[in-house]
Design a protein around this motif. Structure first.
Motif, PDB file in Angstrom:
ATOM      1  N   SER A  44       0.836  -1.190   0.000  1.00  0.00           N
ATOM      2  CA  SER A  44       0.000   0.000   0.000  1.00  0.00           C
ATOM      3  C   SER A  44       0.876   1.247   0.000  1.00  0.00           C
ATOM      4  CB  SER A  44      -0.902  -0.004   1.237  1.00  0.00           C
ATOM      5  OG  SER A  44      -1.875  -1.008   1.142  1.00  0.00           O
ATOM      6  N   THR A 158     -11.738   8.264   3.905  1.00  0.00           N
ATOM      7  CA  THR A 158     -10.804   8.712   4.940  1.00  0.00           C
ATOM      8  C   THR A 158     -11.229   8.200   6.320  1.00  0.00           C
ATOM      9  OG1 THR A 158     -12.010  10.822   4.821  1.00  0.00           O
ATOM     10  CG2 THR A 158      -9.872  10.721   3.761  1.00  0.00           C
ATOM     11  N   LEU A 161     -10.222   4.546   6.479  1.00  0.00           N
ATOM     12  CA  LEU A 161      -8.789   4.400   6.704  1.00  0.00           C
ATOM     13  C   LEU A 161      -8.465   4.566   8.185  1.00  0.00           C
ATOM     14  CD1 LEU A 161      -5.889   4.078   5.650  1.00  0.00           C
ATOM     15  CD2 LEU A 161      -5.868   6.555   5.227  1.00  0.00           C
ATOM     16  N   GLU A 162      -9.080   5.533   8.822  1.00  0.00           N
ATOM     17  CA  GLU A 162      -8.873   5.730  10.266  1.00  0.00           C
ATOM     18  C   GLU A 162      -9.363   4.516  11.062  1.00  0.00           C
ATOM     19  OE1 GLU A 162      -7.149   7.906  11.734  1.00  0.00           O
ATOM     20  OE2 GLU A 162      -7.567   9.973  11.133  1.00  0.00           O
ATOM     21  N   HIS A 164      -9.724   1.429   9.944  1.00  0.00           N
ATOM     22  CA  HIS A 164      -8.910   0.258   9.607  1.00  0.00           C
ATOM     23  C   HIS A 164      -7.591   0.253  10.370  1.00  0.00           C
ATOM     24  CE1 HIS A 164      -7.653  -3.044   6.938  1.00  0.00           C
ATOM     25  NE2 HIS A 164      -6.456  -2.472   6.929  1.00  0.00           N
ATOM     26  N   THR A 165      -7.031   1.418  10.591  1.00  0.00           N
ATOM     27  CA  THR A 165      -5.714   1.518  11.251  1.00  0.00           C
ATOM     28  C   THR A 165      -5.821   1.822  12.735  1.00  0.00           C
ATOM     29  OG1 THR A 165      -5.519   3.880  10.735  1.00  0.00           O
ATOM     30  CG2 THR A 165      -4.653   2.316   9.098  1.00  0.00           C
ATOM     31  N   ALA A 169      -3.555   6.067  11.252  1.00  0.00           N
ATOM     32  CA  ALA A 169      -3.372   6.862  10.043  1.00  0.00           C
ATOM     33  C   ALA A 169      -3.598   8.331  10.370  1.00  0.00           C
ATOM     34  CB  ALA A 169      -4.354   6.413   8.968  1.00  0.00           C
ATOM     35  N   THR A 310      -0.499   3.996   6.099  1.00  0.00           N
ATOM     36  CA  THR A 310      -0.915   4.950   5.078  1.00  0.00           C
ATOM     37  C   THR A 310      -1.580   6.170   5.694  1.00  0.00           C
ATOM     38  OG1 THR A 310      -1.260   3.138   3.500  1.00  0.00           O
ATOM     39  CG2 THR A 310      -2.286   5.254   2.979  1.00  0.00           C
ATOM     40  N   PHE A 312      -3.373  10.197   4.685  1.00  0.00           N
ATOM     41  CA  PHE A 312      -4.226  10.736   3.622  1.00  0.00           C
ATOM     42  C   PHE A 312      -4.238  12.261   3.727  1.00  0.00           C
ATOM     43  CE2 PHE A 312      -7.656   8.937   0.797  1.00  0.00           C
ATOM     44  CZ  PHE A 312      -7.932  10.107   0.117  1.00  0.00           C
ATOM     45  N   SER A 540     -10.326   2.540  -1.742  1.00  0.00           N
ATOM     46  CA  SER A 540     -10.490   1.524  -0.701  1.00  0.00           C
ATOM     47  C   SER A 540      -9.893   0.193  -1.141  1.00  0.00           C
ATOM     48  CB  SER A 540     -11.975   1.344  -0.366  1.00  0.00           C
ATOM     49  OG  SER A 540     -12.521   2.505   0.210  1.00  0.00           O
ATOM     50  N   LEU A 543      -6.126   0.241  -1.016  1.00  0.00           N
ATOM     51  CA  LEU A 543      -5.592   0.186   0.350  1.00  0.00           C
ATOM     52  C   LEU A 543      -5.978  -1.093   1.083  1.00  0.00           C
ATOM     53  CD1 LEU A 543      -6.237   3.879   1.516  1.00  0.00           C
ATOM     54  CD2 LEU A 543      -4.188   2.908   0.446  1.00  0.00           C
ATOM     55  N   ILE A 545      -9.003  -1.769   2.368  1.00  0.00           N
ATOM     56  CA  ILE A 545      -9.852  -1.408   3.510  1.00  0.00           C
ATOM     57  C   ILE A 545     -11.319  -1.502   3.102  1.00  0.00           C
ATOM     58  CG2 ILE A 545      -8.064   0.105   4.445  1.00  0.00           C
ATOM     59  CD1 ILE A 545      -9.628   2.499   3.416  1.00  0.00           C
TER      60      ILE A 545
END
Length: 562
Positions: A44, A158, A161-162, A164-165, A169, A310, A312, A540, A543, A545
């Motif tokens: 990624s 976005t 992503l937050e 998922h991590t 992130a 990752t 963003f 998505s 990445l 996610i």
């Protein structure tokens, strides 16, 4: 003899085992090397940069292509993947619905951002898409920071992503406009920053994100870079070379206050006092420049893309919209703005190369809507176009309703091409809501410049299969939208006789650029139709996610190099 033969056999067996062992080790090393290469290839990106250019028609890529340098738009086109038939799948095509749809992967019917402003039938007032009195301004003494994304009902890429991590992130949104920073950054973002004009000239935020501006933002604001930019605006090149645009002096552009004609050069230092002081930078190319300055500073000071998780960075360049509204699609001002924006994108990409690494980031670039050519200009070329008088329309409609239903006041609001009815008044007078909607639809379809009409009942009871009806339905939120939706004829707008606007279902508003570049993206292009709601699922997928929770778009598989 037997002992000698035995020793020879043992030696051969050991040699054979050693050879086999070395082959196995060699094969294992080969597989490991391949795995490492594939892992590196398929890893990624360390940073995703989303770029939205406000009011960018698709043809700005082709119209000015020969004048762009090699490091900005053309770098993205020639070394990335371009989708040349990318459209919005809904109306209205405005800034807030556009940004929300790019990042949620769905249309207003699901995410609920039905306009920049809209009439709230429950609060009985017009509301702004990001206003939120539960929060306070950060970095400002006025209400410009009382904002949040809470009216956006679904998650963004976005946000995902937050999630998922586990919040590791870092997600930051940057724009001149508050909505251009807030909606892309999403609900779970670390920060969103936007520019406060007037006498401030600072980037600010909201307590939704933080209690105090980071020191690097304070330091940036202290530099007062806007003062350096607000000196003068002249064309980058000799004005006679701007052959992709109309003449500089014409009747289709609106000059800034304090200047009689919209012609170059513009003495910005002289004009700023009559045009909102620092707010003037928004309607010059230098609004994009200061956003690029700030985004690059955020990249460096927040160490974006510096670890394995990752991050963003969502950037929205808004000055293109202000300039388009004021000077129009065919103006030299627009052409010069895009030539300058091309240089800012080149500067951004070069910084990403240096700070993150050429193979470690992914960029997408698109727009929140396009724009129509000035109707008066189109008429001068014998093309059907015109202007729609909303005030006269409302008077005419109210007279028709009065003739049909007496003195009962049935209209709460008319805005964004939507008519909101007073439902309580309809019930109180024992009227049928469907009958009132139908009467309005049958009446106004005969009015000048109205092309199509849709009622709430029709939009809620059946699925429109294609065409304008489908776009209207995708932009229709059952709870928030009006009761009758009307569509104007092509190139007919409710606006001043100078400049341009947007918002329609026509291709000049729906057809926008879409470029992907960098980690995980192959070189190429396609003229297959894609839709704006495909962007978030595509990122998505890149990445690995979850899609945003309301996503209705699909990943664009052909762009991937894996």
């Amino acid at each position: 003899m037997k002992n000698s033969l035995l020793l020879i056999l043992v030696f051969l067996l050991l040699a054979s085992c050693g050879t086999l062992s070395r082959k196995r080790n060699s094969q294992t090393a080969s597989y490991q090397s391949t795995d490492i290469e594939e892992t590196s290839k398929n890893a990624s990106p360390k940073l995703v940069v989303g770029i939205v250019v406000d009011q960018m028609r698709f043809d700005y890529l082709t119209r000015f292509k020969s004048r762009y340098g090699n490091g900005g738009f053309n770098r993205l086109i020639e070394n990335g993947f371009q989708l040349t038939n990318n459209h919005y799948n809904f109306v209205p095509t405005y800034t807030a619905p556009g940004h929300a749809s790019i990042y949620t992967g769905t249309s207003p019917m699901n995410h609920g951002i039905i306009g920049n402003n809209w009439y709230d039938k429950f609060e009985n007032k017009v509301i702004y898409n990001a206003s939120d009195n539960d929060y306070e301004s950060v970095g400002s003494s006025n209400d410009d920071g009382k904002m949040s994304p809470r009216r956006m009902l679904t998650t963004t890429v976005t946000d995902q992503l937050e999630l998922h991590t586990q919040g590791k992130a870092k997600v930051i949104g940057v724009s001149i406009k508050d909505r251009g920073a807030i909606l892309p950054a999403g609900h779970a973002a670390d920060a969103a920053y936007w520019f406060e004009g007037g006498d401030a000239g600072n980037f600010i935020s909201s307590t939704f994100y933080m209690q105090e501006l980071p020191q690097w933002v304070k330091d940036f604001n202290a530099l007062k870079k806007a003062d350096d930019y607000l000196s003068s605006w002249n064309t980058m090149y000799p004005i006679e070379s701007y052959v992709a645009s109309g003449t500089d002096r014409n009747a289709f552009e609106k000059p800034p206050r304090g200047k009689e004609t919209a012609v170059f050069p513009y003495d910005l230092n002289k004009l700023r006092s009559q045009n909102g002081n620092y707010s003037l930078i928004k309607s010059t190319p230098y609004g994009n420049s200061i956003v690029a300055d700030f985004a690059i500073e955020a990249l460096k000071k927040e160490s974006l893309g510096k670890d394995a998780i990752t991050d963003f960075l969502a950037i929205s360049f808004s000055s293109t919209d202000y300039i388009g509204h004021q000077y129009g699609v065919n103006s030299i001002e627009i052409e010069d703005t895009y030539l300058r924006l091309d240089q800012e994108i080149e500067r951004l990409l070069m910084t990403l190369d240096q700070e993150v690494g050429k193979s470690n980031y992914t960029v997408f670039l698109t727009a929140d809507h396009g724009a129509v050519n000035n109707p008066a200009y189109l008429q001068s070329n014998r093309i059907n176009a015109g202007y729609f008088d909303r005030a006269a329309f409302r008077d005419q409609l109210e007279e028709a309703l009065k003739s049909q239903y007496g003195s009962v006041d049935l209209i709460s609001n008319i805005s964004n091409g939507q008519i909101f009815l007073k439902r309580d008044t309809i019930l109180k007078n024992n009227l049928s809501a469907k009958a009132v909607e139908d009467f309005i639809a049958y009446t106004i379809i005969d009015y000048k410049h109205i092309d199509k009409v849709y009622t709430r009942n029709a939009l809620m009871s059946g699925a429109m299969q294609d065409g304008t009806g489908k776009l209207i339905q995708n932009g229709f939120h059952h709870k928030r939208s009006g009761d009758v939706i009307y569509v104007l004829e092509p190139a007919v707008i409710s606006y001043s006789k100078t400049g341009s606007t947007h918002g329609s279902s026509q291709s000049y508003d729906t057809h926008v650029p879409l470029l992907f570049y960098g980690n995980g993206i192959k070189k190429g292009s396609s003229n297959a139709r894609t839709e704006i709601i495909d962007i978030a699922p595509t990122i998505s997928s890149l990445l690995g996610i979850s899609f945003p929770n309301g996503a209705t778009g699909n990943p664009i598989k052909e762009i991937f190099n894996k």
